[in-house]
Design a protein around this motif. Structure first.
Motif, PDB file in Angstrom:
ATOM      1  N   ALA A  24       0.751  -0.840  -0.235  1.00  0.00           N
ATOM      2  CA  ALA A  24       0.448   0.432   0.025  1.00  0.00           C
ATOM      3  C   ALA A  24       0.512   1.159  -0.057  1.00  0.00           C
ATOM      4  N   LEU A  25       0.658   2.201  -0.591  1.00  0.00           N
ATOM      5  CA  LEU A  25       1.598   3.192  -0.919  1.00  0.00           C
ATOM      6  C   LEU A  25       1.532   4.158   0.833  1.00  0.00           C
ATOM      7  N   TRP A  26       0.898   3.890   1.931  1.00  0.00           N
ATOM      8  CA  TRP A  26       1.071   4.860   2.890  1.00  0.00           C
ATOM      9  C   TRP A  26       2.038   3.534   4.214  1.00  0.00           C
ATOM     10  N   GLN A  27       2.103   3.061   2.993  1.00  0.00           N
ATOM     11  CA  GLN A  27       3.721   2.233   3.996  1.00  0.00           C
ATOM     12  C   GLN A  27       4.670   2.356   3.042  1.00  0.00           C
ATOM     13  N   THR A  28       4.616   2.432   1.547  1.00  0.00           N
ATOM     14  CA  THR A  28       5.248   3.081   0.973  1.00  0.00           C
ATOM     15  C   THR A  28       5.789   4.050   1.025  1.00  0.00           C
ATOM     16  N   LEU A  29       4.831   4.451   0.958  1.00  0.00           N
ATOM     17  CA  LEU A  29       5.273   6.090   0.779  1.00  0.00           C
ATOM     18  C   LEU A  29       5.676   6.530   2.579  1.00  0.00           C
ATOM     19  N   HIS A  30       5.792   6.108   3.708  1.00  0.00           N
ATOM     20  CA  HIS A  30       6.016   6.441   4.833  1.00  0.00           C
ATOM     21  C   HIS A  30       5.297   7.434   5.348  1.00  0.00           C
ATOM     22  N   LEU A  31       3.832   7.466   5.246  1.00  0.00           N
ATOM     23  CA  LEU A  31       3.063   8.443   5.226  1.00  0.00           C
ATOM     24  C   LEU A  31       2.500   8.453   6.906  1.00  0.00           C
ATOM     25  N   ASP A  32       3.139   7.724   7.847  1.00  0.00           N
ATOM     26  CA  ASP A  32       2.610   7.625   9.024  1.00  0.00           C
ATOM     27  C   ASP A  32       3.856   8.551   9.777  1.00  0.00           C
ATOM     28  N   GLN A  33       4.884   9.409   8.691  1.00  0.00           N
ATOM     29  CA  GLN A  33       5.508   9.924   9.600  1.00  0.00           C
ATOM     30  C   GLN A  33       5.271  11.876   9.294  1.00  0.00           C
ATOM     31  N   ARG A  34       4.194  11.601   8.596  1.00  0.00           N
ATOM     32  CA  ARG A  34       3.734  12.770   8.002  1.00  0.00           C
ATOM     33  C   ARG A  34       2.136  12.786   9.203  1.00  0.00           C
ATOM     34  N   VAL A  35       1.480  12.114   8.834  1.00  0.00           N
ATOM     35  CA  VAL A  35       0.317  11.692   9.313  1.00  0.00           C
ATOM     36  C   VAL A  35       0.767  10.632  10.425  1.00  0.00           C
ATOM     37  N   SER A  36      -0.320  10.675  11.969  1.00  0.00           N
ATOM     38  CA  SER A  36       0.236  10.332  13.184  1.00  0.00           C
ATOM     39  C   SER A  36      -1.523   9.815  13.017  1.00  0.00           C
ATOM     40  N   LEU A  37      -1.767   8.438  12.659  1.00  0.00           N
ATOM     41  CA  LEU A  37      -3.115   7.411  12.671  1.00  0.00           C
ATOM     42  C   LEU A  37      -3.665   7.466  13.982  1.00  0.00           C
ATOM     43  N   ASP A  38      -2.466   7.549  14.738  1.00  0.00           N
ATOM     44  CA  ASP A  38      -2.746   6.905  16.766  1.00  0.00           C
ATOM     45  C   ASP A  38      -3.477   8.281  17.810  1.00  0.00           C
ATOM     46  N   LYS A  39      -2.956   9.518  16.656  1.00  0.00           N
ATOM     47  CA  LYS A  39      -3.131  10.647  16.963  1.00  0.00           C
ATOM     48  C   LYS A  39      -4.533  10.583  16.753  1.00  0.00           C
ATOM     49  N   LEU A  54     -20.175   0.728  23.046  1.00  0.00           N
ATOM     50  CA  LEU A  54     -20.872   1.902  21.528  1.00  0.00           C
ATOM     51  C   LEU A  54     -18.832   2.162  21.023  1.00  0.00           C
ATOM     52  N   LEU A  55     -17.948   2.982  22.473  1.00  0.00           N
ATOM     53  CA  LEU A  55     -17.259   2.858  22.558  1.00  0.00           C
ATOM     54  C   LEU A  55     -16.045   2.034  22.191  1.00  0.00           C
ATOM     55  N   ASP A  56     -16.540   1.104  22.319  1.00  0.00           N
ATOM     56  CA  ASP A  56     -15.785  -0.216  21.995  1.00  0.00           C
ATOM     57  C   ASP A  56     -15.803  -1.175  20.286  1.00  0.00           C
ATOM     58  N   PHE A  57     -17.559   0.028  19.720  1.00  0.00           N
ATOM     59  CA  PHE A  57     -17.498  -0.458  18.656  1.00  0.00           C
ATOM     60  C   PHE A  57     -16.618   0.088  17.386  1.00  0.00           C
ATOM     61  N   PHE A  58     -17.018   1.659  18.245  1.00  0.00           N
ATOM     62  CA  PHE A  58     -15.914   2.184  17.423  1.00  0.00           C
ATOM     63  C   PHE A  58     -14.465   2.482  16.996  1.00  0.00           C
ATOM     64  N   GLU A  59     -13.922   1.955  18.749  1.00  0.00           N
ATOM     65  CA  GLU A  59     -12.546   1.436  18.605  1.00  0.00           C
ATOM     66  C   GLU A  59     -11.938   0.038  18.163  1.00  0.00           C
ATOM     67  N   THR A  60     -13.225  -0.421  17.363  1.00  0.00           N
ATOM     68  CA  THR A  60     -12.780  -1.689  16.995  1.00  0.00           C
ATOM     69  C   THR A  60     -13.273  -1.454  15.215  1.00  0.00           C
ATOM     70  N   TYR A  61     -14.209  -0.109  14.741  1.00  0.00           N
ATOM     71  CA  TYR A  61     -14.096   0.304  13.320  1.00  0.00           C
ATOM     72  C   TYR A  61     -12.522   0.968  13.159  1.00  0.00           C
ATOM     73  N   ILE A  62     -12.519   2.071  13.980  1.00  0.00           N
ATOM     74  CA  ILE A  62     -11.252   2.672  13.756  1.00  0.00           C
ATOM     75  C   ILE A  62      -9.776   1.690  13.423  1.00  0.00           C
ATOM     76  N   SER A  63     -10.047   0.511  14.259  1.00  0.00           N
ATOM     77  CA  SER A  63      -8.468  -0.585  14.460  1.00  0.00           C
ATOM     78  C   SER A  63      -8.542  -1.692  12.632  1.00  0.00           C
ATOM     79  N   TRP A  64      -9.904  -1.806  12.603  1.00  0.00           N
ATOM     80  CA  TRP A  64      -9.939  -2.373  11.184  1.00  0.00           C
ATOM     81  C   TRP A  64     -10.244  -1.034  10.058  1.00  0.00           C
ATOM     82  N   ALA A  65     -10.544   0.271  10.628  1.00  0.00           N
ATOM     83  CA  ALA A  65     -10.211   1.696   9.216  1.00  0.00           C
ATOM     84  C   ALA A  65      -8.304   1.329   8.905  1.00  0.00           C
ATOM     85  N   LYS A  66      -7.733   1.593   9.652  1.00  0.00           N
ATOM     86  CA  LYS A  66      -6.364   1.857   9.752  1.00  0.00           C
ATOM     87  C   LYS A  66      -5.831   0.961   9.327  1.00  0.00           C
TER      88      LYS A  66
END
Length: 363
Positions: free
Chosen positions: A105-120, A282-294
């Motif tokens: 994926a381009l996210w890993q290829t271009l190392h976009l995690d250095q520009r955008v922190s998904l965890d944050k 509900l927050l657990d559902f959101f966390e699961t969805y966010i983990s899947w989206a990431k």
């Protein structure tokens, strides 16, 4: 060859044979006039096709072209790490190409995690505190819940009092006695005694009456003993149930009072706790969805294998179709140019055997 005849003298050769010889010499003349253009065309195509093939195609297949592009300073002003926003990064075309060939994926290829922190960016824990504070300020007010009204309580107490049976003591005492006030068997025995003392006419009547009384006593004992026993058991059951009715009514009212006090005291907290548990779910559902989206964004979205395939297709079209054809063309023209020299020699040597001679060579 059609106009050449061996028996004809060279001075008498036909016009067809003479034209063949002239064509041989014309070919020699055209070769001397235009061969330099052919040589120059072969040289230009050779330099263009051969060098491009070696610089691009061979370098591409051996990956030396990417190493050359990745060399700092080869292309002035080109810094791939700065273009990708990677401060202090060491991004290069070779690594990008290899990762794209692996369908990364381009996210890993271009190392976009250095520009955008998904965890944050997708961290919802920062909102939990706000939600919790807002939830603590919620004041739940419920309308009074009444399980039993005073009228219903009075009805239950009155029913328990009215359900008490009368005093069956005298009745039970009577049931333990004989059905008749006196004993029929005793009366029959007395009649038997009187029959022995009475005359013959009265004796038979007395004995018949005594016998009837004995039979009547047997019938009464057989017909009334079962119902009387059942009546006794029913009276005892009524007395036992009536004794429990009052206790059960009091226990039910006490339980209703305790339940009423519990609802008045804890109902708001129960609703609040249940609501907070629902929010956490509900927050657990959101966390699961966010983990899947990431995981999808970093691993599946925008895979760059088509980019590598496009570059490979461009290389295949350029090298396998265009440059190979171009190199085959100059290679063929080069062989044609090479064969010009023996063709000139042969043409000059053959022309004398076809052209009409002014003087015949006689040996």
């Amino acid at each position: 060859p059609l106009g050449l005849k061996e028996s004809v003298l060279p001075t008498q050769r036909s016009g067809l044979s003479n034209a063949g010889g002239n064509f041989f010499m014309a070919g020699v003349g055209f070769s001397f006039i235009f061969s330099w253009l052919l040589m120059l065309l072969v040289l230009l195509i050779f330099v263009l096709g051969g060098n491009i093939y070696m610089l691009i195609c061979e370098s591409w297949r051996s990956q030396r072209l990417f190493q050359l592009v990745d060399t700092p300073g080869v292309i002035p002003g080109l810094n791939l790490s700065e273009l990708l926003g990677q401060e202090g990064g060491t991004a290069n075309f070779s690594e990008l190409y290899r990762q794209c060939q692996r369908d990364t994926a381009l996210w890993q290829t271009l190392h976009l995690d250095q520009r955008v922190s998904l965890d944050k960016l997708f961290n919802i824990s920062q909102y939990k505190a706000d939600i919790s504070m807002a939830f603590e300020k919620v004041n739940i007010t419920l309308s009074p819940i009444s399980l039993l009204s005073q009228r219903q309580r009075d009805l239950l107490l009155n029913a328990s009092r009215d359900g008490q049976p009368p005093n069956f003591t005298h009745t039970l005492e009577q049931l333990h006695q004989n059905v008749t006030q006196g004993s029929l068997l005793d009366l029959a025995a007395e009649l038997e005694q009187l029959a022995g003392k009475a005359g013959a006419n009265v004796e038979e009547d007395l004995r018949a009456d005594a016998h009837n009384l004995t039979e009547l006593d047997k019938e009464m004992q057989m017909g009334l003993s079962g119902p009387l026993q059942s009546l006794k058991e029913n009276i005892h059951s009524v007395l036992s149930g009536a004794a429990q009715l009052k206790t059960q009514t009091k226990a039910a009212l006490d339980n209703a009072n305790e339940t009423q006090e519990f609802l008045d005291r804890e109902m708001a907290n129960l609703i609040k706790n249940a609501t907070w548990a629902f929010l956490e779910e509900l927050l657990d559902f959101f966390e699961t969805y966010i983990s899947w989206a990431k995981s999808r964004l970093t691993g599946d979205v925008a895979r760059c294998k088509p980019v590598a395939q496009t570059l490979d297709n461009v290389e295949a079209i350029t090298c396998d179709y265009i440059l190979d054809s171009l190199n085959a063309f100059w290679f063929s023209l080069g062989w044609c140019t090479l064969f010009l020299l023996p063709s000139i020699i042969l043409a000059v040597r053959l022309a004398k055997f076809y052209r009409r001679m002014d003087i015949a060579d006689v040996y």
